[in-house]
Structure formats: structure tokens, C-alpha cells
Scaffold this active site. Structure first.
Site, PDB file in Angstrom:
ATOM      1  N   LYS A 183       0.884  36.411   0.283  1.00  0.00           N
ATOM      2  CA  LYS A 183       0.272  36.835   1.548  1.00  0.00           C
ATOM      3  C   LYS A 183       0.430  38.331   1.837  1.00  0.00           C
ATOM      4  CE  LYS A 183       0.385  32.116   3.097  1.00  0.00           C
ATOM      5  NZ  LYS A 183      -0.846  31.409   3.354  1.00  0.00           N
ATOM      6  N   TYR A 189       6.007  23.162   2.196  1.00  0.00           N
ATOM      7  CA  TYR A 189       4.865  23.263   1.289  1.00  0.00           C
ATOM      8  C   TYR A 189       5.090  24.456   0.383  1.00  0.00           C
ATOM      9  CZ  TYR A 189       0.007  23.782  -0.253  1.00  0.00           C
ATOM     10  OH  TYR A 189      -1.135  23.893  -1.004  1.00  0.00           O
ATOM     11  N   ASP A 235      11.508  30.210  -0.612  1.00  0.00           N
ATOM     12  CA  ASP A 235      10.057  30.396  -0.668  1.00  0.00           C
ATOM     13  C   ASP A 235       9.642  31.137   0.598  1.00  0.00           C
ATOM     14  OD1 ASP A 235       7.342  30.295  -0.513  1.00  0.00           O
ATOM     15  OD2 ASP A 235       7.152  28.184  -1.044  1.00  0.00           O
TER      16      ASP A 235
HETATM   17  N1  HOZ Z   1      -1.894  26.567   2.626  1.00  0.00           N
HETATM   18  C1  HOZ Z   1      -2.525  27.472   3.495  1.00  0.00           C
HETATM   19  C2  HOZ Z   1      -1.927  27.459   4.854  1.00  0.00           C
HETATM   20  N2  HOZ Z   1      -0.594  27.136   4.950  1.00  0.00           N
HETATM   21  C3  HOZ Z   1      -3.988  27.200   3.628  1.00  0.00           C
HETATM   22  C4  HOZ Z   1      -4.737  28.325   3.112  1.00  0.00           C
HETATM   23  C5  HOZ Z   1      -6.230  28.250   3.297  1.00  0.00           C
HETATM   24  O1  HOZ Z   1      -6.787  27.192   3.505  1.00  0.00           O
HETATM   25  O2  HOZ Z   1      -6.840  29.290   3.213  1.00  0.00           O
END
Ligand code: HOZ
Length: 428
Positions: free
Chosen positions: A266, A144, A238
Site C-alpha cells: 500500500k 487477512y 503483517d
Molecule cells: N483486501 C483489500 C482490502 N482489505 C481489498 C482490495 C480491493 O478490493 O481493492
């Protein structure tokens, strides 16, 4: 457990926010029940609006390596807030944070800050295309890279949680340049290079955290480097999730392979919205205003966020040992979970990288997206519910990663394992 206030808050939220959430995975759909609404966080714990307290293994999906309300980060943020929230003009703290990251990361000597991981990756892809004058990209099933159009193909995280790894609303014309390969399978990547002479870059989460935690094999990553060199394509790591979570030097440090571009997010924002992408000057200087590749953002390099990130990275660089300590705790946790599960003939597959951990209800080792999808999601949902009721907050999907913060102690892990043993007994 009393959660009436959260239930009511969710009903209200759904009236004005699609699905009641601002990011789909938070809705608890794959585990059932109602998401808990958070009132506050302190150290290793979260409090919800019903007054329940939880040991937090989500950490805002990664950023909070020092837990909630860390004093150093809090102080830096408050000091910055008092001087103004945003200027849309350069500030010295951006350069300081850029210098810190460039010092720490060998293949990077220039970096640009944006406001999210999605933005970082989207911009890195555009830069790779602009630099190579090619259009196609290779991505891996289950990785992702945020929700930009060309990357929302067989994507992990929330996309897979809801069984729609590719999204309506993304025209086929936009994704025809995205070639898909299988994680940890170099032959599938070779095939993509055979099928296209127009490949700008290969993008990978070297420590995949969005199909559950699935680290790439070192030989596989070496193979990617060789293929990219041979075909003059860029290799993009990534590391939005894994950088400064798995180790100080990220996947590059762990596996010793240098990508051409790295994306961040992050942890580098210390809990504030920050993303970034960086690489060698020669590539990065293709960005506007020095080069032709356009990229911009009103809140990019926001001073409050930069101060938070600088404080977080300062703490990390002062104390390298945290990764060993956090990895020890993560290993203690997953080995305990595995041991207790085994007593009830439940097979768990586990992975750990620094402060990141993952577990699958699966009989076989998980090496790629297909393997991950074979995990028992019903069992995971029951486990999640049982743990939540006992005050342990795990990610609400098996296709996410768990995180340990420096505020979590050995006793906390012992309690978690004990609770898990009760839950396994209940759900078997
Ligand atoms: N894509 C985020 C976790 N892999 C989700 C972030 C969220 O929902 O705060």
C-alpha cells in the site's frame, strides 16, 4: 442520486469479469446496490462516471495517504514513465527505496520488493519456513494476509464479507500446516505451540484492518514475542495495511516490539502496485540467489512504482507530524459518529490508529473476530447507502478499515458527521 451510468457499466463488466470486479469486496455485495464506477480522483475527492462527487474515506484501500493526484508523487511517476516502464533488471531507485525503509525501521536491514501485499506475505512465510526448516504456521482468525493458499483460512476482508472465510479450491493438505489462534488471546497461541513442535512462524496484523479495525493489545504482542523466542519460531508482523498509515514507525514503533520479519504494501508504493518484505540480514540472506529459498517476479521493483513509493516516503519523512494531525481528524470523525449515533440509541464501537479508523455497529467492544462478527451488518449496509447518497464514500464492508488522507480537512469531517446524523435518523 443519478447512478445509471454506473449501473450500466456494472452490467457490461459482469459479462466479461466474474462478478464485474477484479477484487470481490468492491462489488458492494454486503451493502447492496451497485458499485460506483470511478472516473477520476482529485485531492480528497472521487468522481464517478455519472458526475457525482464523493469525499473519499477508502483511499484505494489505504495507499493514498496524500490523497488523489498528489503533485509530488505525480511528478515522480511521470518523470519515471518517460524513461521506460519496466526493465526486468536492477535500477538504482530500488536501492534508494530499500535504504530509506531500512533506515526508518530498526529490525530491518534488508528488504525485497514484490508487486503486491499477497506476494509479500506469501514470500515471507516461505522464507520463515526455509529459515527454520519447519512447516507449521500460526495465524489469527479474522486476520487477512492476502489470498495465498495457506493463509486463506478464517481470513478477514472480502473473505469474511461474503461469509466464506476459507475458500474452496484450497486443498486441505495445503492448510493442514496452518494453525489458528484467537486474536488478543495468548492462551490460544500457547495451545498451538503445545500441539506442534514444528512451528516456523507466527503471523499477525498487529493492527488488524481486515475484520474492521481491531488493534492488538500490547501485552498480547509481548506474549507473542516471548513465545516465539522460547520456541525459536519467527514473529512476522503483517503491516501491509498499517505501516506508514498508523505511524511512521508502524506497529513496531507504537508498541516497541520487534518482529523478525515485516511485510509491507500500500503506502510504500504511493498508489502503484508494490509489496515488500524485510528483516535481519541473517534471515533475508536465505533468499535466492544468495540462499536456497526461491522467490522472483518480472515486475518486482518496477521503476515507476519505486519512484512513486520513494516520493511518498520522502514526503512522509519530511513531515512526521502528519500522523498526529491525521489521528486528530480520525478521532474527531469517530467521536462525532458515536455521539450522533447515541442520540438515536445506536451503539457504535470505534477504533483509531493514526490515519486509520474503524467503527462497528455493536454494543460490545470488539477485541477479536468473533466479536466483530456479532456486529449489525444490516445497519451498516443502511448507513453505507445513506452516506453514499450524500456524497461520502466509505468502505463497502464493516470488516474493512477507513482512511483519512492529508487532503481531508476539519470542515470535511464536520460535514460528514452532519450527514451521518441525518442517516442515523433515517435508519433507526
Ligand atoms: N483486501 C483489500 C482490502 N482489505 C481489498 C482490495 C480491493 O478490493 O481493492
Amino acid at each position: 442520486m443519478y447512478t445509471q451510468n454506473s449501473k450500466e457499466a456494472f452490467i457490461e463488466a459482469k459479462k466479461v469479469i466474474p462478478g464485474g470486479v477484479d477484487s470481490p469486496v468492491r462489488a458492494f455485495k454486503s451493502v447492496g446496490g451497485t458499485p460506483i464506477f470511478i472516473k477520476s480522483g482529485k485531492g480528497a475527492y472521487l468522481k464517478d462516471i455519472d458526475g457525482n462527487k464523493y469525499l473519499d474515506f477508502v483511499q484505494s484501500w489505504g495507499p493514498l495517504i496524500f490523497g488523489h493526484c498528489d503533485k509530488t508523487i505525480e511528478k515522480a511517476v511521470l518523470k519515471s514513465v518517460k524513461k521506460g516502464l519496466s526493465f526486468g533488471a536492477p535500477t538504482k531507485i530500488e536501492t534508494k527505496l530499500a535504504e530509506k525503509i531500512c533506515d526508518l525501521i530498526e529490525p530491518i536491514n534488508k528488504i525485497r520488493f514484490v508487486s503486491s501485499g499477497t506476494e509479500a506475505v506469501m514470500s515471507a512465510i516461505r522464507l520463515a519456513r526455509g529459515y527454520t526448516h519447519r512447516d507449521d504456521i500460526i495465524k489469527f482468525e479474522g486476520c487477512y494476509h492476502g489470498h495465498s493458499d495457506s493463509l486463506l483460512v478464517q481470513a478477514g476482508s472480502g473473505a469474511v464479507t461474503f461469509g466464506t472465510p476459507s475458500s474452496p479450491g484450497v486443498p486441505a493438505d495445503f492448510t493442514k500446516h496452518t494453525l489458528l489462534a484467537k486474536y488478543n488471546d495468548i492462551k490460544s497461541v500457547k495451545k498451538c505451540f503445545e500441539n506442534s513442535k514444528n512451528i516456523a512462524c507466527v503471523i499477525i496484523e498487529p493492527i488488524a484492518g481486515n475484520m474492521g479495525l481491531v488493534p492488538a493489545d500490547i501485552d498480547f504482542l509481548k506474549g507473542l514475542r516471548e513465545l516465539c523466542d522460547k520456541h525459536e519460531a519467527l514473529l512476522i508482523f503483517d503491516e501491509v495495511m498499517s505501516r506508514f498509515r498508523a505511524s511512521l514507525r508502524g506497529a513496531t514503533g507504537l508498541v516497541g516490539i520487534k518482529p523478525d520479519l515485516i511485510t509491507f504494501g500500500k503506502v510504500i508504493g504511493g498508489g502503484m502496485p508494490v509489496g515488500a518484505f524485510g528483516g535481519l540480514e541473517e534471515v533475508m540472506d536465505q533468499l535466492s540467489p544468495d540462499g536456497p529459498v526461491y522467490q522472483a517476479g518480472t515486475l518486482s521493483g518496477n521503476p515507476v512504482a519505486m519512484h512513486a513509493g520513494f516520493a511518498a516516503l520522502g514526503k512522509i519523512t519530511e513531515n512526521h507530524d502528519i500522523y498526529e494531525e491525521l489521528e486528530e481528524l480520525a478521532n474527531f470523525l469517530v467521536s462525532g459518529l458515536k455521539r450522533e449515533a447515541k442520540k438515536f440509541e445506536i451503539s457504535l464501537q470505534t477504533n483509531v490508529r493514526g490515519s486509520m479508523f474503524g467503527f462497528f455497529f455493536n454494543e460490545k467492544e470488539v477485541k477479536n473476530f468473533d466479536d466483530a462478527l456479532k456486529s449489525d451488518s444490516k445497519m451498516f449496509a443502511k448507513f453505507h447507502k445513506g452516506m453514499l447518497e450524500r456524497g461520502f464514500y466509505f468502505a463497502c464492508s464493516q470488516f474493512e478499515t477507513g482512511f483519512i488522507s492529508t487532503k481531508i480537512k476539519e470542515e470535511d469531517i464536520e460535514r460528514t458527521i452532519k450527514a451521518a446524523a441525518e442517516v442515523f435518523k433515517e435508519i433507526v
